[in-house]
Design an enzyme around this catalytic site. Structure first.
Site, PDB file in Angstrom:
ATOM      1  N   HIS A  78       0.819  -1.221   0.000  1.00  0.00           N
ATOM      2  CA  HIS A  78       0.000   0.000   0.000  1.00  0.00           C
ATOM      3  C   HIS A  78       0.851   1.267   0.000  1.00  0.00           C
ATOM      4  CE1 HIS A  78       0.212   0.217   4.535  1.00  0.00           C
ATOM      5  NE2 HIS A  78       0.128   1.499   4.267  1.00  0.00           N
ATOM      6  N   ASP A 130      -0.496  -7.495   1.631  1.00  0.00           N
ATOM      7  CA  ASP A 130       0.094  -6.152   1.626  1.00  0.00           C
ATOM      8  C   ASP A 130       1.622  -6.247   1.688  1.00  0.00           C
ATOM      9  OD1 ASP A 130       0.407  -3.430   1.694  1.00  0.00           O
ATOM     10  OD2 ASP A 130      -0.502  -3.147   3.677  1.00  0.00           O
ATOM     11  N   GLN A 225       0.323   5.707  11.526  1.00  0.00           N
ATOM     12  CA  GLN A 225       0.495   6.216  10.168  1.00  0.00           C
ATOM     13  C   GLN A 225       1.945   6.615   9.916  1.00  0.00           C
ATOM     14  OE1 GLN A 225      -2.518   6.373  11.507  1.00  0.00           O
ATOM     15  NE2 GLN A 225      -3.397   5.306   9.780  1.00  0.00           N
ATOM     16  N   GLY A 226       2.433   6.233   8.776  1.00  0.00           N
ATOM     17  CA  GLY A 226       3.812   6.572   8.431  1.00  0.00           C
ATOM     18  C   GLY A 226       4.801   5.487   8.819  1.00  0.00           C
ATOM     19  N   ASP A 227       4.366   4.568   9.681  1.00  0.00           N
ATOM     20  CA  ASP A 227       5.206   3.412  10.016  1.00  0.00           C
ATOM     21  C   ASP A 227       4.998   2.293   9.002  1.00  0.00           C
ATOM     22  OD1 ASP A 227       6.309   4.518  12.350  1.00  0.00           O
ATOM     23  OD2 ASP A 227       4.537   3.946  13.504  1.00  0.00           O
ATOM     24  N   SER A 228       4.055   2.471   8.127  1.00  0.00           N
ATOM     25  CA  SER A 228       3.690   1.442   7.163  1.00  0.00           C
ATOM     26  C   SER A 228       4.869   0.829   6.441  1.00  0.00           C
ATOM     27  CB  SER A 228       2.755   2.026   6.108  1.00  0.00           C
ATOM     28  OG  SER A 228       1.449   1.852   6.532  1.00  0.00           O
TER      29      SER A 228
HETATM   30  N1  ARG Z   1      -1.620   2.537   6.960  1.00  0.00           N
HETATM   31  C1  ARG Z   1      -0.695   3.163   7.848  1.00  0.00           C
HETATM   32  C2  ARG Z   1       0.452   3.755   7.064  1.00  0.00           C
HETATM   33  O1  ARG Z   1       0.368   3.832   5.863  1.00  0.00           O
HETATM   34  C3  ARG Z   1      -0.237   2.240   8.929  1.00  0.00           C
HETATM   35  C4  ARG Z   1      -1.228   2.174   9.986  1.00  0.00           C
HETATM   36  C5  ARG Z   1      -0.877   1.263  11.085  1.00  0.00           C
HETATM   37  N2  ARG Z   1      -1.815   1.519  12.120  1.00  0.00           N
HETATM   38  C6  ARG Z   1      -1.795   0.934  13.302  1.00  0.00           C
HETATM   39  N3  ARG Z   1      -2.686   1.305  14.160  1.00  0.00           N
HETATM   40  N4  ARG Z   1      -0.944  -0.009  13.591  1.00  0.00           N
HETATM   41  O2  ARG Z   1       1.393   4.264   7.617  1.00  0.00           O
END
Ligand code: ARG
Length: 271
Positions: A78, A130, A225-228
């Site tokens: 993603h 993913d 967010q941003g850790d993805s």
């Molecule tokens: N989709 C998020 C990203 O792009 C990662 C989210 C992870 N969230 C969590 N609650 N663990 O950075």
């Protein structure tokens, strides 16, 4: 009318690719409940960056990843999708950054990318499979790598096993370690618990064949967010990637991770 102006701005759950005000919910947008860490200790933790799309102050970082061979980085599919359109998107001037604990600095190396493979089974709508593999244009011999989990290593995903997750988050925060790599330990959750927490609908649907969950029952520790795309490691094995979740570190909304053991055959064909 005056009251309206005082209402808090809704916290976006968008991936870092999404256009959103950088001041929104900064405190929630990093590894939550963890501590500052260092790429010296975990040199295979990498940042994935595009200054053209994400700006200069954080080296353009928008996702995390893990170096698994001198030329290959495993990250989330993603990271290469546009959060607003749900379509695959180009990341111009894509770079993998190694050895930069402080993402606002210029330590380490920035390596251009030769290509990106996204698992063809990945779905933006359901979040299944993913995973993506990024090929570096210049091999990083001598930089330590992390071992990919084996297909048979199911025990590493047992409920209660503690994993460590790493990431930089995607905004400049005001906290003390905002620009440093962070990590946090979180217990892996039973699939049934996660299925109950994510039954589908607005919260999302948990798919045990391609995902697993981790978090404390009271919340408090999580990726965000941003850790993805960032690594989740158990016993020195790369078992998961930060994928999604509702909010961050909330009770009943654990972090959802890509279950790499289930996808490792497809990933290995890219190495
Ligand atoms: N989709 C998020 C990203 O792009 C990662 C989210 C992870 N969230 C969590 N609650 N663990 O950075």
């Amino acid at each position: 009318m005056a009251l309206l102006a005082l209402l808090p701005v809704a916290v976006s759950t968008a991936a870092p690719g999404a256009a959103q005000p950088s001041w929104a919910a900064q405190a929630e947008r990093r590894i939550v409940g963890g501590a500052a860490d260092s790429t010296v200790d975990h040199p295979w933790v990498v940042a994935i960056a595009s200054r053209l799309q994400f700006g200069y102050n954080r080296s353009g970082q928008f996702c995390g990843g893990a170096l698994v061979t001198p030329t290959k980085v495993v990250t989330a599919a993603h990271c290469f999708y546009d959060e607003t359109t749900g379509l695959p998107t180009e990341r111009p001037e894509l770079r993998v950054i190694l050895g930069r604990t402080d993402i606002t600095g210029d330590e380490g190396v920035e390596v251009p990318v030769q290509g990106v493979w996204v698992d063809p089974g990945y779905s933006f709508q359901t979040n299944v499979r993913d995973v993506a593999v990024v090929t570096l244009a210049e091999p990083q011999h001598g930089n330590p790598v992390v071992a990919l989990v084996g297909q048979g290593e199911k025990a590493l995903y047992r409920a209660g096993v503690k994993g460590t997750v790493y990431g930089w988050g995607d905004t400049v925060g005001t906290g003390r370690y905002a620009s440093q790599l962070h990590s946090v330990q979180v217990p892996i959750l039973d699939n049934a618990v996660c299925a109950a927490d994510y039954p589908g609908g607005p919260a999302g649907r948990f798919d045990a064949s391609t995902m697993f969950c981790a978090g404390e029952s009271n919340g408090g520790r999580d990726a965000c967010q941003g850790d993805s795309g960032g690594p989740m490691v158990v016993n020195g094995r790369l078992v998961g990637l930060v994928s999604w979740g509702t909010g961050c570190a909330e009770q009943k909304h654990p972090g959802v991770y890509t279950r790499l053991a289930a996808l490792v055959d497809a990933v290995r064909r890219q190495l």
